[in-house]
Design a protein around this motif. Structure first.
Motif, mmCIF file in Angstrom:
data_model
loop_
_atom_site.group_PDB
_atom_site.id
_atom_site.type_symbol
_atom_site.label_atom_id
_atom_site.label_comp_id
_atom_site.label_asym_id
_atom_site.label_seq_id
_atom_site.Cartn_x
_atom_site.Cartn_y
_atom_site.Cartn_z
ATOM 1 N N MET A 178 0.856 -1.190 0.000
ATOM 2 C CA MET A 178 0.000 0.000 0.000
ATOM 3 C C MET A 178 0.889 1.236 0.000
ATOM 4 S SD MET A 178 -2.806 1.347 2.812
ATOM 5 C CE MET A 178 -4.153 0.274 2.284
ATOM 6 N N SER A 179 0.755 2.063 -1.025
ATOM 7 C CA SER A 179 1.585 3.268 -1.110
ATOM 8 C C SER A 179 1.006 4.398 -0.272
ATOM 9 C CB SER A 179 1.722 3.711 -2.567
ATOM 10 O OG SER A 179 0.459 4.149 -3.067
ATOM 11 N N GLY A 180 1.805 5.416 -0.071
ATOM 12 C CA GLY A 180 1.392 6.593 0.679
ATOM 13 C C GLY A 180 2.446 7.676 0.551
ATOM 14 N N ALA A 181 2.252 8.783 1.249
ATOM 15 C CA ALA A 181 3.221 9.875 1.220
ATOM 16 C C ALA A 181 2.819 10.925 2.252
ATOM 17 C CB ALA A 181 3.295 10.494 -0.181
ATOM 18 N N PRO A 182 3.817 11.615 2.771
ATOM 19 C CA PRO A 182 5.232 11.383 2.545
ATOM 20 C C PRO A 182 5.794 10.312 3.482
ATOM 21 C CG PRO A 182 4.962 13.306 3.936
ATOM 22 C CD PRO A 182 3.576 12.854 3.564
ATOM 23 N N ILE A 183 6.992 9.836 3.163
ATOM 24 C CA ILE A 183 7.731 9.022 4.128
ATOM 25 C C ILE A 183 8.114 9.940 5.280
ATOM 26 C CG2 ILE A 183 9.842 7.694 4.537
ATOM 27 C CD1 ILE A 183 9.756 6.874 1.587
ATOM 28 N N LEU A 184 7.825 9.512 6.491
ATOM 29 C CA LEU A 184 8.108 10.340 7.665
ATOM 30 C C LEU A 184 9.455 10.012 8.295
ATOM 31 C CD1 LEU A 184 4.557 10.195 9.334
ATOM 32 C CD2 LEU A 184 5.475 11.978 7.825
ATOM 33 N N HIS A 214 -0.450 20.760 1.650
ATOM 34 C CA HIS A 214 -1.078 19.526 2.125
ATOM 35 C C HIS A 214 -0.352 18.960 3.341
ATOM 36 C CE1 HIS A 214 -2.975 15.535 1.845
ATOM 37 N NE2 HIS A 214 -3.850 16.092 1.026
ATOM 38 N N GLN A 215 0.964 19.029 3.320
ATOM 39 C CA GLN A 215 1.760 18.452 4.398
ATOM 40 C C GLN A 215 2.360 19.492 5.338
ATOM 41 O OE1 GLN A 215 1.873 15.143 4.934
ATOM 42 N NE2 GLN A 215 0.408 15.037 3.249
ATOM 43 N N GLY A 216 2.209 20.768 4.986
ATOM 44 C CA GLY A 216 2.830 21.811 5.795
ATOM 45 C C GLY A 216 1.914 22.441 6.821
ATOM 46 N N VAL A 217 0.585 22.215 6.698
ATOM 47 C CA VAL A 217 -0.352 22.757 7.676
ATOM 48 C C VAL A 217 -0.936 21.618 8.498
ATOM 49 C CG1 VAL A 217 -0.895 24.684 6.164
ATOM 50 C CG2 VAL A 217 -2.334 22.652 6.109
ATOM 51 N N ARG A 218 -1.631 21.971 9.566
ATOM 52 C CA ARG A 218 -2.165 20.945 10.467
ATOM 53 C C ARG A 218 -3.456 20.340 9.922
ATOM 54 N NH1 ARG A 218 -1.004 24.040 16.259
ATOM 55 N NH2 ARG A 218 1.202 23.415 16.372
ATOM 56 N N HIS A 219 -3.488 19.018 9.931
ATOM 57 C CA HIS A 219 -4.655 18.251 9.515
ATOM 58 C C HIS A 219 -4.760 17.015 10.410
ATOM 59 C CE1 HIS A 219 -5.781 20.389 5.889
ATOM 60 N NE2 HIS A 219 -4.563 20.292 5.386
ATOM 61 N N PRO A 220 -5.908 16.356 10.434
ATOM 62 C CA PRO A 220 -5.939 14.993 10.980
ATOM 63 C C PRO A 220 -4.996 14.136 10.130
ATOM 64 C CG PRO A 220 -8.163 15.840 10.667
ATOM 65 C CD PRO A 220 -7.244 16.798 9.972
ATOM 66 N N ARG A 221 -4.331 13.179 10.760
ATOM 67 C CA ARG A 221 -3.360 12.372 10.009
ATOM 68 C C ARG A 221 -3.433 10.907 10.438
ATOM 69 N NH1 ARG A 221 -0.651 15.421 6.539
ATOM 70 N NH2 ARG A 221 -0.556 17.638 7.068
ATOM 71 N N THR A 222 -3.098 10.054 9.474
ATOM 72 C CA THR A 222 -2.994 8.617 9.728
ATOM 73 C C THR A 222 -1.631 8.161 9.233
ATOM 74 O OG1 THR A 222 -5.375 8.371 9.363
ATOM 75 C CG2 THR A 222 -4.055 6.370 9.363
ATOM 76 N N ASN A 266 3.259 8.280 6.112
ATOM 77 C CA ASN A 266 1.978 8.961 6.183
ATOM 78 C C ASN A 266 1.058 8.403 5.088
ATOM 79 O OD1 ASN A 266 0.506 11.537 7.260
ATOM 80 N ND2 ASN A 266 0.315 11.670 5.032
ATOM 81 N N ILE A 267 -0.198 8.136 5.433
ATOM 82 C CA ILE A 267 -1.159 7.705 4.423
ATOM 83 C C ILE A 267 -2.308 8.710 4.402
ATOM 84 C CG2 ILE A 267 -0.501 5.290 4.288
ATOM 85 C CD1 ILE A 267 -2.536 4.575 6.363
ATOM 86 N N ASP A 268 -3.473 8.339 3.906
ATOM 87 C CA ASP A 268 -4.554 9.309 3.781
ATOM 88 C C ASP A 268 -4.976 9.805 5.160
ATOM 89 O OD1 ASP A 268 -6.451 10.880 2.599
ATOM 90 O OD2 ASP A 268 -7.895 9.266 2.280
ATOM 91 N N GLY A 269 -5.294 11.095 5.242
ATOM 92 C CA GLY A 269 -5.696 11.685 6.516
ATOM 93 C C GLY A 269 -6.923 12.562 6.334
ATOM 94 N N GLY A 270 -6.921 13.719 6.982
ATOM 95 C CA GLY A 270 -8.065 14.611 6.887
ATOM 96 C C GLY A 270 -9.333 13.938 7.376
ATOM 97 N N GLY A 271 -10.405 14.082 6.622
ATOM 98 C CA GLY A 271 -11.673 13.472 7.011
ATOM 99 C C GLY A 271 -11.665 11.966 6.959
ATOM 100 N N SER A 272 -10.636 11.377 6.333
ATOM 101 C CA SER A 272 -10.543 9.913 6.261
ATOM 102 C C SER A 272 -10.020 9.293 7.551
ATOM 103 C CB SER A 272 -9.637 9.499 5.099
ATOM 104 O OG SER A 272 -10.168 9.909 3.859
ATOM 105 N N THR A 273 -9.291 10.061 8.349
ATOM 106 C CA THR A 273 -8.638 9.514 9.537
ATOM 107 C C THR A 273 -9.650 8.886 10.487
ATOM 108 O OG1 THR A 273 -6.744 11.003 9.438
ATOM 109 C CG2 THR A 273 -7.310 10.116 11.599
ATOM 110 N N THR A 274 -9.542 7.560 10.635
ATOM 111 C CA THR A 274 -10.481 6.804 11.469
ATOM 112 C C THR A 274 -9.779 5.607 12.086
ATOM 113 O OG1 THR A 274 -12.203 7.328 9.827
ATOM 114 C CG2 THR A 274 -12.776 5.738 11.531
#
Length: 316
Positions: A178-184, A214-222, A266-274
């Motif tokens: 499963m791909s994602g971004a960025p590598i942390l 997308h990655q420089g401001v605060r969001h929910p994250r997974t 890091n994978i999908d976040g924002g409203g997806s974070t569950t």
């Protein structure tokens, strides 16, 4: 008479000491991988050797913000539980999607899925049990072309996070990718702290999908992370006064402070974070224990329709 009483007391003390040591040796040990204990983390053993770490609504002084973080920790060599990827078709909420398999005990949302914004072209690489579900169909110059920088790849015997692209993932031998971004975190180095190249500019003026914003401001994250012996599934809530979320840099530094992580993605976040846990007693509302933000309320009802997930299942 005195010698007899003294001998009896000594023997009793020896027996008591032996019994205490013996009892102590068989008491279950509550293992912890937390590196720092300066915050009120709550630890809970869920199923067998699956641990949950919770930090809910706590003010985190380095970021001058309230944060809510949940971390599932599963031993890589667990004899009763295993990690799997889940393809969700049609799209559904996480709490509904996991009902298809009663052996699933915990889950988090998966990776990016923007086909509706890319004329049906996939921005992610996803392979489950050797079956290719999606491959990257946008080029590196596309506004979503940055979203597959790394990938979680695993079999029953090994697990890693690799840097790559469509070609590299296609050649990887692992059954699940499963791909994602960025590598942390990469080989112990906090590469995610430097993903945003211009952190001091007004990032909100950039396009929402621009990687800097997308990655420089605060969001929910997974995120998914690997220690020497565990795989960690991490959710960070956001878009709330009780949980402001994190940037990629902040998440990278936060993970490294509290957990001995060697690799993280890091994978999908924002409203997806569950995050969902089967029959969790603390928050029984559909098993969702974090605070999904799609309804902009501090509750468990703001789930987004998902396309994939990472699940922990009982080994049959």
């Amino acid at each position: 008479m005195y010698r007899y009483q003294l001998k009896k007391q000594v023997l009793g003390l020896i027996c008591f000491s032996f019994a205490f040591v013996s009892c102590k040796s068989v008491l279950p040990k509550e293992s912890s991988i937390l590196l720092q204990h300066d915050m009120p983390w709550k630890q809970e053993r869920l199923v067998d050797d699956l641990m949950l770490y919770r930090l809910v609504g706590q003010y985190y002084e380095p970021y001058e913000a309230y944060q809510t973080v949940h971390v599932l920790a599963l031993p890589k060599k667990s004899k009763s539980l295993q990690l799997e990827l889940l393809d969700i078709r049609p799209e559904d909420s996480l709490s509904q999607a996991v009902t298809v398999d009663p052996s699933i005990v915990a889950a988090i949302n998966g990776t990016y899925f923007e086909k509706g914004l890319t004329k049906g072209n996939s921005t992610a690489y996803l392979k489950i049990n050797q079956v290719l579900i999606d491959s990257v169909e946008v080029d590196k110059h596309h506004q979503f072309g940055w979203k597959h920088e790394g990938a979680l790849a695993f079999t029953k015997d090994q697990m890693r996070i690799l840097r790559g692209d469509n070609q590299i993932y296609a050649k990887a031998k692992e059954e699940n990718i499963m791909s994602g971004a960025p590598i942390l975190i990469e080989a112990g180095k906090p590469v995610g702290a430097h993903f945003v190249k211009t952190p001091h500019r007004d990032l909100t003026q950039l396009h929402y999908e621009n990687p800097e914003r997308h990655q420089g401001v605060r969001h929910p994250r997974t995120a998914v992370a690997l220690t020497e012996k565990e795989v960690l599934l991490i959710t960070v809530d956001g878009r709330s006064t009780k949980a402001e979320g994190m940037s990629a840099k902040e998440l990278t530094e936060f993970i490294q402070k509290y957990f001995p992580v060697q690799e993280a993605l890091n994978i999908d976040g924002g409203g997806s974070t569950t995050m969902w846990i089967s029959s969790h007693t603390a928050d029984p509302i559909h098993g969702v224990i974090n605070y999904p933000s799609d309804n902009r309320k501090q509750d468990h009802f703001g789930q987004r329709q998902l396309r994939n997930a990472i699940v922990i299942k009982k080994i049959r």
